[in-house]
Scaffold this motif. Sequence first.
Motif, PDB file in Angstrom:
ATOM      1  N   GLN A  79      11.304  30.370 -12.301  1.00  0.00           N
ATOM      2  CA  GLN A  79      11.744  29.501 -13.491  1.00  0.00           C
ATOM      3  C   GLN A  79      11.453  30.216 -14.988  1.00  0.00           C
ATOM      4  N   LEU A  80      10.877  31.377 -15.024  1.00  0.00           N
ATOM      5  CA  LEU A  80      10.685  32.140 -16.228  1.00  0.00           C
ATOM      6  C   LEU A  80      12.137  32.497 -16.839  1.00  0.00           C
ATOM      7  N   LYS A  81      12.136  32.353 -18.137  1.00  0.00           N
ATOM      8  CA  LYS A  81      13.113  32.810 -18.917  1.00  0.00           C
ATOM      9  C   LYS A  81      13.135  34.451 -18.802  1.00  0.00           C
ATOM     10  N   GLU A  82      14.349  34.853 -18.970  1.00  0.00           N
ATOM     11  CA  GLU A  82      14.335  36.576 -18.981  1.00  0.00           C
ATOM     12  C   GLU A  82      13.575  37.075 -20.251  1.00  0.00           C
ATOM     13  N   SER A  83      13.506  36.373 -21.269  1.00  0.00           N
ATOM     14  CA  SER A  83      12.711  36.930 -22.346  1.00  0.00           C
ATOM     15  C   SER A  83      11.219  36.809 -22.091  1.00  0.00           C
ATOM     16  N   CYS A  84      10.794  36.107 -21.125  1.00  0.00           N
ATOM     17  CA  CYS A  84       9.397  35.940 -20.603  1.00  0.00           C
ATOM     18  C   CYS A  84       8.818  36.629 -19.257  1.00  0.00           C
ATOM     19  N   ASP A  85       9.863  37.442 -19.003  1.00  0.00           N
ATOM     20  CA  ASP A  85       9.623  38.112 -17.703  1.00  0.00           C
ATOM     21  C   ASP A  85       8.815  39.394 -18.213  1.00  0.00           C
ATOM     22  N   PRO A  86       7.469  39.390 -17.678  1.00  0.00           N
ATOM     23  CA  PRO A  86       6.394  40.445 -18.043  1.00  0.00           C
ATOM     24  C   PRO A  86       6.824  41.751 -17.286  1.00  0.00           C
ATOM     25  N   CYS A  87       7.996  41.907 -16.667  1.00  0.00           N
ATOM     26  CA  CYS A  87       8.147  43.288 -15.868  1.00  0.00           C
ATOM     27  C   CYS A  87       9.433  43.859 -16.529  1.00  0.00           C
ATOM     28  N   ARG A  88      10.039  43.413 -17.604  1.00  0.00           N
ATOM     29  CA  ARG A  88      11.108  43.650 -18.492  1.00  0.00           C
ATOM     30  C   ARG A  88      10.664  44.272 -19.598  1.00  0.00           C
ATOM     31  N   LEU A  89      11.119  45.510 -19.896  1.00  0.00           N
ATOM     32  CA  LEU A  89      10.905  46.241 -21.120  1.00  0.00           C
ATOM     33  C   LEU A  89      12.061  46.421 -21.884  1.00  0.00           C
ATOM     34  N   TRP A 177       4.284  24.912  -8.912  1.00  0.00           N
ATOM     35  CA  TRP A 177       4.224  24.645 -10.498  1.00  0.00           C
ATOM     36  C   TRP A 177       5.764  24.527 -11.061  1.00  0.00           C
ATOM     37  N   ARG A 178       5.745  23.554 -11.932  1.00  0.00           N
ATOM     38  CA  ARG A 178       7.351  23.276 -12.464  1.00  0.00           C
ATOM     39  C   ARG A 178       7.125  23.366 -13.982  1.00  0.00           C
ATOM     40  N   SER A 179       7.867  24.163 -14.403  1.00  0.00           N
ATOM     41  CA  SER A 179       7.837  24.844 -15.678  1.00  0.00           C
ATOM     42  C   SER A 179       7.838  23.603 -16.842  1.00  0.00           C
ATOM     43  N   PRO A 180       6.715  23.357 -17.935  1.00  0.00           N
ATOM     44  CA  PRO A 180       7.017  22.467 -18.816  1.00  0.00           C
ATOM     45  C   PRO A 180       8.239  22.468 -19.638  1.00  0.00           C
ATOM     46  N   GLU A 181       8.986  23.574 -19.452  1.00  0.00           N
ATOM     47  CA  GLU A 181      10.107  23.795 -20.251  1.00  0.00           C
ATOM     48  C   GLU A 181      11.345  22.804 -19.491  1.00  0.00           C
ATOM     49  N   ALA A 182      11.090  22.466 -18.202  1.00  0.00           N
ATOM     50  CA  ALA A 182      12.046  21.832 -17.516  1.00  0.00           C
ATOM     51  C   ALA A 182      11.562  20.400 -17.537  1.00  0.00           C
ATOM     52  N   PHE A 183      12.614  19.283 -16.862  1.00  0.00           N
ATOM     53  CA  PHE A 183      12.125  17.821 -16.994  1.00  0.00           C
ATOM     54  C   PHE A 183      11.176  17.518 -15.862  1.00  0.00           C
ATOM     55  N   GLU A 184      10.122  16.826 -16.567  1.00  0.00           N
ATOM     56  CA  GLU A 184       9.092  16.615 -15.746  1.00  0.00           C
ATOM     57  C   GLU A 184       8.240  17.701 -15.011  1.00  0.00           C
ATOM     58  N   GLY A 185       7.465  18.580 -15.950  1.00  0.00           N
ATOM     59  CA  GLY A 185       6.768  19.522 -15.529  1.00  0.00           C
ATOM     60  C   GLY A 185       5.565  19.322 -14.925  1.00  0.00           C
ATOM     61  N   TYR A 186       4.963  20.000 -14.128  1.00  0.00           N
ATOM     62  CA  TYR A 186       3.533  19.610 -13.334  1.00  0.00           C
ATOM     63  C   TYR A 186       3.085  20.763 -12.848  1.00  0.00           C
ATOM     64  N   LEU A 187       1.874  20.888 -12.569  1.00  0.00           N
ATOM     65  CA  LEU A 187       1.056  21.588 -11.466  1.00  0.00           C
ATOM     66  C   LEU A 187       0.444  20.659 -10.308  1.00  0.00           C
ATOM     67  N   ARG A 188       1.059  21.091  -9.046  1.00  0.00           N
ATOM     68  CA  ARG A 188       0.556  20.100  -8.064  1.00  0.00           C
ATOM     69  C   ARG A 188      -0.524  21.213  -7.084  1.00  0.00           C
ATOM     70  N   LEU A 189      -1.682  20.818  -6.805  1.00  0.00           N
ATOM     71  CA  LEU A 189      -2.298  21.478  -5.504  1.00  0.00           C
ATOM     72  C   LEU A 189      -1.749  20.966  -4.148  1.00  0.00           C
ATOM     73  N   PRO A 208      12.871  24.919  -7.557  1.00  0.00           N
ATOM     74  CA  PRO A 208      12.446  25.548  -6.682  1.00  0.00           C
ATOM     75  C   PRO A 208      11.300  24.818  -5.810  1.00  0.00           C
ATOM     76  N   GLY A 209      11.080  25.222  -4.533  1.00  0.00           N
ATOM     77  CA  GLY A 209       9.982  24.771  -3.905  1.00  0.00           C
ATOM     78  C   GLY A 209       8.612  25.214  -4.393  1.00  0.00           C
ATOM     79  N   PRO A 210       7.592  24.957  -3.511  1.00  0.00           N
ATOM     80  CA  PRO A 210       6.350  25.612  -4.108  1.00  0.00           C
ATOM     81  C   PRO A 210       6.019  26.853  -3.524  1.00  0.00           C
ATOM     82  N   ALA A 211       5.033  27.548  -4.236  1.00  0.00           N
ATOM     83  CA  ALA A 211       4.461  28.754  -3.802  1.00  0.00           C
ATOM     84  C   ALA A 211       3.719  28.416  -2.481  1.00  0.00           C
ATOM     85  N   ARG A 212       4.378  28.879  -1.284  1.00  0.00           N
ATOM     86  CA  ARG A 212       3.992  28.309   0.055  1.00  0.00           C
ATOM     87  C   ARG A 212       2.444  28.728   0.372  1.00  0.00           C
TER      88      ARG A 212
END
Length: 310
Positions: A79-89, A177-189, A208-212
């Motif tokens: 769900q990360l935007k390309e500009s926020c990918d920490p593995c891109r230089l 984790w559903r990004s707050p930049e999408a509709f109805e973002g949330y963090l569920r345990l 996407p589904g959850p981090a399983r």
Amino acid sequence: MGDVLAGIHATWEFDTDSVLIRFERGIRTPRLFLSLRERRIPYAALSSVTLTPGKRGTVVLHAVPRPRADPLLEAAAGQLKESCDPCRLVLPAGSETLAEYYAGELRALLGEEASLPADRFMVTAPEPPMHFKAYDGRAAFDGRLVSFRWSRTGASSAKWKAGDQSFPVADLGGIEWRSPEAFEGYLRLLPRGACADPGEPAEGGPGPGPARGTALAVRRVPPDQDPAAVVFGLGYGPVHESLPFAAAVLESVRRTQSVPVATAPVPVGGGRRDPADIAERMRHLGDLHHAGLVTDAEFSAKKAELLAEL
């Protein structure tokens, strides 16, 4: 390699076994980078390295981690935007020749397992204690316990009825984790042993589904009614706060669950175990291995123990 490659928003320092990414402070630097500050990526955690043209006269060097190697990207679930990918230089186009050299050096370090999912997290997650403000409450994590404290104005009646919540890491099976930049973002345990199917779309629409944590499916209520979830909104649960939080929880969950699977000892003089019982235990062990809760080495060792009991 022992070299340094400076780009826009970040500098990569190449060591003998890893690359240290230091994020630069600046008004144009993504807030996620400022929150992370730095990250060390072992070469063994990489699946591929690419060099592609970027925007406005730039080139992009991208070190792609293996699946399940990086808790931050695992939690982000694409769900990360390309500009926020920490593995891109991102580098000026004039640095393309130098970037090609380092891309080649990194590719030469990729091992035979580069194309395979990692059996453990190889990139360090952000460290607790951590906290952030969601729309319907406050979330806190001290490394052992996740706590939700509900807001008087934002929380639903279902959450108020349930009361403030505390979740020991040992009782969790994963996060969603559903990004707050999408509709109805949330963090569920997700509770241990009752996690949503990894391939199932997130509640409320495509995504996407959850981090399983396990492969067992469970019926879920909407996040605004679920005491095990906090809901995001405009200005609440921003990516640079909620995603590192989710990654830290996920890493702790995975580490807690990576202990060997307990098996009952064979009584002395008790003879051989019931083959049906052994078969059932092996099936359960296989489910845990398939879900990523048991490493390949642990799976092989316990399987051999079970076979020896026949």
